[in-house]
Design an enzyme around this catalytic site. Structure first.
Site, PDB file in Angstrom:
ATOM      1  N   LYS A 209     -68.388 -18.553  46.920  1.00 17.21           N
ATOM      2  CA  LYS A 209     -68.909 -17.409  46.180  1.00 17.21           C
ATOM      3  C   LYS A 209     -70.013 -16.712  46.989  1.00 17.21           C
ATOM      4  O   LYS A 209     -70.453 -17.239  48.024  1.00 17.21           O
ATOM      5  CB  LYS A 209     -69.435 -17.899  44.837  1.00 17.21           C
ATOM      6  CG  LYS A 209     -68.359 -18.490  43.901  1.00 17.21           C
ATOM      7  CD  LYS A 209     -69.032 -18.913  42.587  1.00 17.21           C
ATOM      8  CE  LYS A 209     -68.177 -19.799  41.734  1.00 17.21           C
ATOM      9  NZ  LYS A 209     -68.945 -20.286  40.556  1.00 17.21           N
TER      10      LYS A 209
ATOM     11  N   TYR B  84     -61.813 -14.587  35.615  1.00 10.69           N
ATOM     12  CA  TYR B  84     -62.689 -15.260  34.655  1.00 10.69           C
ATOM     13  C   TYR B  84     -62.380 -14.866  33.205  1.00 10.69           C
ATOM     14  O   TYR B  84     -63.238 -14.994  32.328  1.00 10.69           O
ATOM     15  CB  TYR B  84     -64.154 -14.976  34.994  1.00 10.69           C
ATOM     16  CG  TYR B  84     -64.694 -15.838  36.123  1.00 10.69           C
ATOM     17  CD1 TYR B  84     -64.571 -17.233  36.086  1.00 10.69           C
ATOM     18  CD2 TYR B  84     -65.359 -15.268  37.215  1.00 10.69           C
ATOM     19  CE1 TYR B  84     -65.072 -18.028  37.115  1.00 10.69           C
ATOM     20  CE2 TYR B  84     -65.863 -16.064  38.249  1.00 10.69           C
ATOM     21  CZ  TYR B  84     -65.716 -17.451  38.186  1.00 10.69           C
ATOM     22  OH  TYR B  84     -66.224 -18.243  39.197  1.00 10.69           O
TER      23      TYR B  84
ATOM     24  N   PHE C 130     -72.748 -16.109  29.329  1.00 18.84           N
ATOM     25  CA  PHE C 130     -72.970 -15.977  30.770  1.00 18.84           C
ATOM     26  C   PHE C 130     -71.932 -15.084  31.452  1.00 18.84           C
ATOM     27  O   PHE C 130     -71.994 -14.876  32.665  1.00 18.84           O
ATOM     28  CB  PHE C 130     -72.996 -17.358  31.434  1.00 18.84           C
ATOM     29  CG  PHE C 130     -71.732 -18.176  31.241  1.00 18.84           C
ATOM     30  CD1 PHE C 130     -70.635 -18.000  32.073  1.00 18.84           C
ATOM     31  CD2 PHE C 130     -71.643 -19.117  30.214  1.00 18.84           C
ATOM     32  CE1 PHE C 130     -69.470 -18.754  31.898  1.00 18.84           C
ATOM     33  CE2 PHE C 130     -70.482 -19.872  30.031  1.00 18.84           C
ATOM     34  CZ  PHE C 130     -69.389 -19.685  30.873  1.00 18.84           C
TER      35      PHE C 130
ATOM     36  N   ARG D 143     -62.254 -30.700  43.221  1.00 19.10           N
ATOM     37  CA  ARG D 143     -63.319 -30.652  42.192  1.00 19.10           C
ATOM     38  C   ARG D 143     -64.319 -31.787  42.410  1.00 19.10           C
ATOM     39  O   ARG D 143     -65.515 -31.627  42.175  1.00 19.10           O
ATOM     40  CB  ARG D 143     -62.724 -30.629  40.784  1.00 19.10           C
ATOM     41  CG  ARG D 143     -62.113 -29.231  40.499  1.00 19.10           C
ATOM     42  CD  ARG D 143     -61.730 -28.997  39.071  1.00 19.10           C
ATOM     43  NE  ARG D 143     -62.798 -28.833  38.133  1.00 19.10           N
ATOM     44  CZ  ARG D 143     -63.380 -27.680  37.802  1.00 19.10           C
ATOM     45  NH1 ARG D 143     -63.019 -26.556  38.415  1.00 19.10           N
ATOM     46  NH2 ARG D 143     -64.311 -27.635  36.890  1.00 19.10           N
TER      47      ARG D 143
ATOM     48  N   THR E  86     -69.842 -28.616  37.437  1.00 21.83           N
ATOM     49  CA  THR E  86     -70.209 -27.197  37.336  1.00 21.83           C
ATOM     50  C   THR E  86     -71.723 -26.996  37.446  1.00 21.83           C
ATOM     51  O   THR E  86     -72.190 -26.110  38.155  1.00 21.83           O
ATOM     52  CB  THR E  86     -69.717 -26.639  35.977  1.00 21.83           C
ATOM     53  OG1 THR E  86     -68.314 -26.884  35.886  1.00 21.83           O
ATOM     54  CG2 THR E  86     -70.001 -25.155  35.858  1.00 21.83           C
TER      55      THR E  86
ATOM     56  N   ARG F 299     -72.125 -29.087  45.296  1.00 22.76           N
ATOM     57  CA  ARG F 299     -73.054 -28.485  44.331  1.00 22.76           C
ATOM     58  C   ARG F 299     -74.327 -29.319  44.216  1.00 22.76           C
ATOM     59  O   ARG F 299     -75.406 -28.780  43.982  1.00 22.76           O
ATOM     60  CB  ARG F 299     -72.361 -28.304  42.986  1.00 22.76           C
ATOM     61  CG  ARG F 299     -71.373 -27.113  43.014  1.00 22.76           C
ATOM     62  CD  ARG F 299     -70.411 -27.156  41.865  1.00 22.76           C
ATOM     63  NE  ARG F 299     -69.680 -25.901  41.696  1.00 22.76           N
ATOM     64  CZ  ARG F 299     -68.709 -25.742  40.806  1.00 22.76           C
ATOM     65  NH1 ARG F 299     -68.351 -26.744  40.019  1.00 22.76           N
ATOM     66  NH2 ARG F 299     -68.090 -24.585  40.695  1.00 22.76           N
TER      67      ARG F 299
ATOM     68  N   ASN G 131     -73.705 -21.673  41.922  1.00 24.81           N
ATOM     69  CA  ASN G 131     -73.189 -23.004  42.272  1.00 24.81           C
ATOM     70  C   ASN G 131     -72.157 -22.990  43.405  1.00 24.81           C
ATOM     71  O   ASN G 131     -71.316 -23.858  43.513  1.00 24.81           O
ATOM     72  CB  ASN G 131     -72.682 -23.722  41.017  1.00 24.81           C
ATOM     73  CG  ASN G 131     -71.512 -23.019  40.362  1.00 24.81           C
ATOM     74  OD1 ASN G 131     -71.053 -21.977  40.849  1.00 24.81           O
ATOM     75  ND2 ASN G 131     -71.014 -23.572  39.282  1.00 24.81           N
TER      76      ASN G 131
ATOM     77  N   HIS H 115     -65.975 -21.990  43.737  1.00 24.36           N
ATOM     78  CA  HIS H 115     -65.016 -22.085  42.633  1.00 24.36           C
ATOM     79  C   HIS H 115     -63.848 -22.930  43.118  1.00 24.36           C
ATOM     80  O   HIS H 115     -63.428 -22.811  44.273  1.00 24.36           O
ATOM     81  CB  HIS H 115     -64.485 -20.709  42.227  1.00 24.36           C
ATOM     82  CG  HIS H 115     -63.281 -20.805  41.332  1.00 24.36           C
ATOM     83  ND1 HIS H 115     -63.384 -20.993  39.970  1.00 24.36           N
ATOM     84  CD2 HIS H 115     -61.952 -20.806  41.624  1.00 24.36           C
ATOM     85  CE1 HIS H 115     -62.159 -21.106  39.465  1.00 24.36           C
ATOM     86  NE2 HIS H 115     -61.270 -20.981  40.442  1.00 24.36           N
TER      87      HIS H 115
ATOM     88  N   GLU I  18     -53.836 -19.112  40.017  1.00 23.33           N
ATOM     89  CA  GLU I  18     -54.940 -18.470  40.740  1.00 23.33           C
ATOM     90  C   GLU I  18     -54.537 -18.140  42.171  1.00 23.33           C
ATOM     91  O   GLU I  18     -54.941 -17.099  42.704  1.00 23.33           O
ATOM     92  CB  GLU I  18     -56.182 -19.372  40.711  1.00 23.33           C
ATOM     93  CG  GLU I  18     -56.755 -19.504  39.312  1.00 23.33           C
ATOM     94  CD  GLU I  18     -57.984 -20.409  39.230  1.00 23.33           C
ATOM     95  OE1 GLU I  18     -58.600 -20.469  38.156  1.00 23.33           O
ATOM     96  OE2 GLU I  18     -58.330 -21.069  40.242  1.00 23.33           O
TER      97      GLU I  18
HETATM   98  P1  DAT Z   1     -66.255 -24.347  37.181  1.00 27.26           P
HETATM   99  O1  DAT Z   1     -66.697 -23.275  38.122  1.00 27.26           O
HETATM  100  O2  DAT Z   1     -66.860 -25.689  37.532  1.00 27.26           O
HETATM  101  O3  DAT Z   1     -64.765 -24.418  36.983  1.00 27.26           O
HETATM  102  P2  DAT Z   1     -66.357 -23.110  34.539  1.00 27.26           P
HETATM  103  O4  DAT Z   1     -64.947 -22.682  34.754  1.00 27.26           O
HETATM  104  O5  DAT Z   1     -66.692 -23.812  33.266  1.00 27.26           O
HETATM  105  O6  DAT Z   1     -66.900 -24.011  35.743  1.00 27.26           O
HETATM  106  O7  DAT Z   1     -67.313 -21.828  34.610  1.00 27.26           O
HETATM  107  C1  DAT Z   1     -67.097 -20.853  35.597  1.00 27.26           C
HETATM  108  C2  DAT Z   1     -68.424 -20.448  36.183  1.00 27.26           C
HETATM  109  O8  DAT Z   1     -69.200 -19.840  35.168  1.00 27.26           O
HETATM  110  C3  DAT Z   1     -69.280 -21.607  36.700  1.00 27.26           C
HETATM  111  O9  DAT Z   1     -68.975 -21.976  38.012  1.00 27.26           O
HETATM  112  C4  DAT Z   1     -70.652 -21.042  36.591  1.00 27.26           C
HETATM  113  C5  DAT Z   1     -70.558 -20.169  35.368  1.00 27.26           C
HETATM  114  N1  DAT Z   1     -71.040 -20.885  34.171  1.00 27.26           N
HETATM  115  C6  DAT Z   1     -70.370 -21.823  33.479  1.00 27.26           C
HETATM  116  N2  DAT Z   1     -71.090 -22.296  32.454  1.00 27.26           N
HETATM  117  C7  DAT Z   1     -72.262 -21.614  32.508  1.00 27.26           C
HETATM  118  C8  DAT Z   1     -73.451 -21.627  31.730  1.00 27.26           C
HETATM  119  N3  DAT Z   1     -73.585 -22.434  30.683  1.00 27.26           N
HETATM  120  N4  DAT Z   1     -74.452 -20.789  32.091  1.00 27.26           N
HETATM  121  C9  DAT Z   1     -74.332 -19.970  33.155  1.00 27.26           C
HETATM  122  N5  DAT Z   1     -73.237 -19.899  33.939  1.00 27.26           N
HETATM  123  C10 DAT Z   1     -72.227 -20.714  33.627  1.00 27.26           C
HETATM  124 MG    MG Z   2     -63.467 -23.138  36.069  1.00 26.34          MG
END
Ligand code: DAT
Ligand code: MG
Length: 150
Positions: free
Chosen positions: A9, A49, A57, A85, A91, A102, A112, A115, A126
């Site tokens: 990212k 997303y 968020f 992962r 995350t 991370r 973080n 992705h 994806e």
């Molecule tokens: P990942 O990227 O581990 O698959 P995710 O799909 O749950 O996690 O969320 C996508 C992204 O959104 C994540 O990398 C960072 C952001 N995100 C997730 N939960 C969040 C939160 N509680 N506050 C802020 N950003 C968040």
């Molecule tokens: Mg995800």
């Protein structure tokens, strides 16, 4: 062969961690199938997303991922989704296992670094969203037989 989308990212690119992320995936034994350095459009970010639309968020997430270039990649290998992962870590960086990307390079969930697809089905979906078919290379590596059991 199972596939996963990986994004370095904007924060990872800006912090010159591109090589670090690629190096960790390479050393793990995974095989690269495609890569492009790109500026993400709002439309692509929103489609990628979509599952998070409506969450508190979400707007920040779209702004973040479109704020500067990313490195988009597809990696493949046995159990690649789970393996990547694990290499990325949880995350939230403060919950990520020591030694994971991370954990080692991030502090905040909204910064973080990477992705990675969260299921083999989403890996396929994806990969198809981010890459045209002819941008993904089907190949075998000489080292494959020393890394992949079958
Ligand atoms: P990942 O990227 O581990 O698959 P995710 O799909 O749950 O996690 O969320 C996508 C992204 O959104 C994540 O990398 C960072 C952001 N995100 C997730 N939960 C969040 C939160 N509680 N506050 C802020 N950003 C968040
Ligand atoms: Mg995800």
């Amino acid at each position: 062969m199972e596939r996963s989308l990986v994004l370095v990212k904007p924060d990872g690119v800006q912090r010159s961690l591109l090589g670090e992320v690629i190096s960790r995936l390479e050393r793990r034994g995974l095989r690269l199938a495609g890569a492009k350095f790109m500026q993400v459009s709002k439309a692509l970010a929103e489609e990628h997303y979509a599952i998070h639309k409506g969450k508190p968020f979400y707007d920040g997430l779209i702004a973040y991922i479109t704020s500067a270039p990313v490195m988009a990649m597809v990696w493949e290998g046995p159990n690649v989704v789970a393996a990547i992962r694990q290499t990325m870590g949880a995350t939230h960086p403060l919950e990520a296992a020591p030694g994971s990307i991370r954990h080692d390079f991030a502090l905040e969930v909204g910064r973080n670094i990477t992705h990675a697809s969260d299921s083999p089905e989403n890996g396929e979906q994806e990969a198809a969203l981010w890459f045209k078919q002819d941008e993904l290379i089907s190949w075998s590596r000489d080292a494959d037989r020393w890394i992949f059991e079958k």
